[in-house]
Design a protein around this motif. Structure first.
Motif, PDB file in Angstrom:
ATOM      1  N   VAL A 284       0.355  10.373  -5.125  1.00  0.00           N
ATOM      2  CA  VAL A 284       1.478   9.438  -5.211  1.00  0.00           C
ATOM      3  C   VAL A 284       1.984   9.479  -6.651  1.00  0.00           C
ATOM      4  O   VAL A 284       1.224   9.245  -7.585  1.00  0.00           O
ATOM      5  CB  VAL A 284       1.057   8.003  -4.830  1.00  0.00           C
ATOM      6  N   THR A 285       3.247   9.818  -6.828  1.00  0.00           N
ATOM      7  CA  THR A 285       3.844   9.967  -8.147  1.00  0.00           C
ATOM      8  C   THR A 285       5.012   9.005  -8.283  1.00  0.00           C
ATOM      9  O   THR A 285       5.881   8.951  -7.414  1.00  0.00           O
ATOM     10  CB  THR A 285       4.335  11.410  -8.374  1.00  0.00           C
TER      11      THR A 285
ATOM     12  N   LEU B  22       3.614   8.215 -13.495  1.00  0.00           N
ATOM     13  CA  LEU B  22       2.297   7.759 -13.064  1.00  0.00           C
ATOM     14  C   LEU B  22       1.928   8.516 -11.799  1.00  0.00           C
ATOM     15  O   LEU B  22       2.647   8.456 -10.801  1.00  0.00           O
ATOM     16  CB  LEU B  22       2.289   6.248 -12.802  1.00  0.00           C
ATOM     17  N   THR B  23       0.820   9.258 -11.863  1.00  0.00           N
ATOM     18  CA  THR B  23       0.391  10.097 -10.755  1.00  0.00           C
ATOM     19  C   THR B  23      -1.002   9.669 -10.331  1.00  0.00           C
ATOM     20  O   THR B  23      -1.927   9.645 -11.156  1.00  0.00           O
ATOM     21  CB  THR B  23       0.377  11.578 -11.148  1.00  0.00           C
TER      22      THR B  23
ATOM     23  N   VAL C 142       0.855  -1.189   0.000  1.00  0.00           N
ATOM     24  CA  VAL C 142       0.000   0.000   0.000  1.00  0.00           C
ATOM     25  C   VAL C 142       0.887   1.234   0.000  1.00  0.00           C
ATOM     26  O   VAL C 142       1.755   1.379   0.871  1.00  0.00           O
ATOM     27  CB  VAL C 142      -0.946   0.003   1.225  1.00  0.00           C
ATOM     28  N   LEU C 143       0.663   2.115  -0.987  1.00  0.00           N
ATOM     29  CA  LEU C 143       1.333   3.414  -1.060  1.00  0.00           C
ATOM     30  C   LEU C 143       0.284   4.480  -0.794  1.00  0.00           C
ATOM     31  O   LEU C 143      -0.690   4.585  -1.532  1.00  0.00           O
ATOM     32  CB  LEU C 143       1.992   3.623  -2.432  1.00  0.00           C
ATOM     33  N   GLN C 144       0.476   5.281   0.238  1.00  0.00           N
ATOM     34  CA  GLN C 144      -0.537   6.241   0.667  1.00  0.00           C
ATOM     35  C   GLN C 144       0.088   7.609   0.853  1.00  0.00           C
ATOM     36  O   GLN C 144       1.220   7.738   1.338  1.00  0.00           O
ATOM     37  CB  GLN C 144      -1.189   5.760   1.968  1.00  0.00           C
ATOM     38  N   SER C 145      -0.658   8.647   0.440  1.00  0.00           N
ATOM     39  CA  SER C 145      -0.194  10.019   0.583  1.00  0.00           C
ATOM     40  C   SER C 145      -1.396  10.913   0.803  1.00  0.00           C
ATOM     41  O   SER C 145      -2.501  10.632   0.321  1.00  0.00           O
ATOM     42  CB  SER C 145       0.583  10.467  -0.666  1.00  0.00           C
ATOM     43  N   ASP C 146      -1.188  12.026   1.522  1.00  0.00           N
ATOM     44  CA  ASP C 146      -2.283  12.973   1.761  1.00  0.00           C
ATOM     45  C   ASP C 146      -2.647  13.744   0.504  1.00  0.00           C
ATOM     46  O   ASP C 146      -3.776  14.225   0.371  1.00  0.00           O
ATOM     47  CB  ASP C 146      -1.898  13.955   2.874  1.00  0.00           C
ATOM     48  N   ARG C 147      -1.722  13.878  -0.444  1.00  0.00           N
ATOM     49  CA  ARG C 147      -1.998  14.642  -1.665  1.00  0.00           C
ATOM     50  C   ARG C 147      -2.025  13.729  -2.883  1.00  0.00           C
ATOM     51  O   ARG C 147      -3.058  13.463  -3.447  1.00  0.00           O
ATOM     52  CB  ARG C 147      -0.957  15.748  -1.838  1.00  0.00           C
TER      53      ARG C 147
END
Length: 312
Positions: free
Chosen positions: A124-125, A139-140, A117-122
């Motif tokens: 993931v690039t 890939l954004t 799992v890749l998680q970000s508040d704004r």
């Protein structure tokens, strides 16, 4: 004997001379105002030295305590720190990890029994660069859209690796066995569509519609529309044209019905014909090709001067 006697005499002379020298030094006059300087650190200097030594000792104890506390909290071990483990194959992270700065790695994979799992508040690039550092793919994944920037985008099947979807600047290819559109409005195409077969699902209707413009189906070898177990209907608001430039229009059916055809008028001198109800009509054709019905008689009742042909 004489030699030992001479040695004793010399020792006596040396002892006497040392005695005389010592007596003369003691008899020298001393200065009346001679000052004595104490050797060592005394007074406030001594107290400051003790204070600095004590402060240094306290600082060392606090640093040692803080170091032990950090080692305890961060869970430092021989293999790594906390959830970070250093192995022969690389670095292993267990649990949730946060990266505040860019991460440069060659390969990222999860455990065999858990997802990655890749998680970000704004957003993931993921960027791909060549040996010169130039951006070749991106890939954004954002809050509003998922954007992919590359020369060619492909989606492959997990089993045999065949291409299910591919897109580049020239064309978009869909390699799946079936393309299913489940939206209520269907599929909207801004330009032409080329396909060898259009089929609806079992027990479902197939509808081709152009709400504001025309619908054109073209094929160099023919267009075939068939309904094996139902009706085929073609409706329009104004005119329905069936045109064949070189061939013929062939209607093959057990019954051919033409509804709502206009009925022409025919005057007959026989009184019995007007009293009986007319049930049989004759199909007439105007010079311009328009069809109309005329009451059947003994002979042809079609009249070229009929009002239907005149006003058509």
């Amino acid at each position: 004997m004489d030699r030992s006697t001479n040695l004793d005499i010399e020792e006596l002379k040396m002892t006497r001379e040392q005695y005389i020298l010592a007596t003369q030094q003691n008899n020298l006059p001393r200065a009346e105002n001679a000052q004595l300087y104490p050797v060592g650190i005394y007074g406030w200097r001594k107290r400051c030295l003790y204070f600095f030594v004590l402060l240094l000792l306290v600082t060392m104890i606090v640093n040692l305590a803080m170091t032990i506390w950090i080692l305890k909290v961060m869970n430092f071990t021989v293999d790594g720190m906390g959830n970070l483990r250093v192995t022969k194959k690389g670095i292993r992270l267990e649990g949730i990890s946060e990266f505040l700065l860019p991460l440069y790695v060659k390969e990222i994979h999860s455990r065999k029994d858990s997802p990655l799992v890749l998680q970000s508040d704004r957003n993931v690039t993921v960027n791909a660069r060549n040996h010169m550092g130039q951006l070749t793919g991106q890939l954004t994944v954002g809050a509003d859209a998922v954007e992919a920037q590359c020369k060619r985008f492909e989606v492959r099947a997990s089993e045999d690796g065949r291409v299910l979807f591919s897109a580049d600047e020239d064309e978009i290819t869909i390699g799946a066995e079936k393309l299913k559109v489940t939206g209520t409005e269907g599929a909207v195409f801004g330009h032409s569509v080329e396909t060898p077969h259009i089929r609806a699902e079992p027990s479902q209707d197939l509808r081709l519609e152009s709400p504001t413009r025309s619908l054109i189906m073209e094929a160099p070898r023919g267009v075939q529309v068939s309904a094996a177990a139902g009706d085929f209907k073609a409706t329009c608001r104004k005119e329905l044209h069936l045109q064949s430039t070189e061939g013929e229009i062939f209607l093959n059916a057990d019954k051919i019905r033409l509804g709502n055809l206009p009925t022409g008028s025919f005057s007959s001198s026989s009184p019995s014909s007007s009293s009986s109800r007319q049930t049989v009509y004759e199909l007439c054709v105007c010079p311009n090709g328009k069809l109309y019905l005329s009451p059947a008689g003994v002979g042809s009742t079609c009249q070229s001067s009929s009002n239907i042909c005149l006003w058509s």
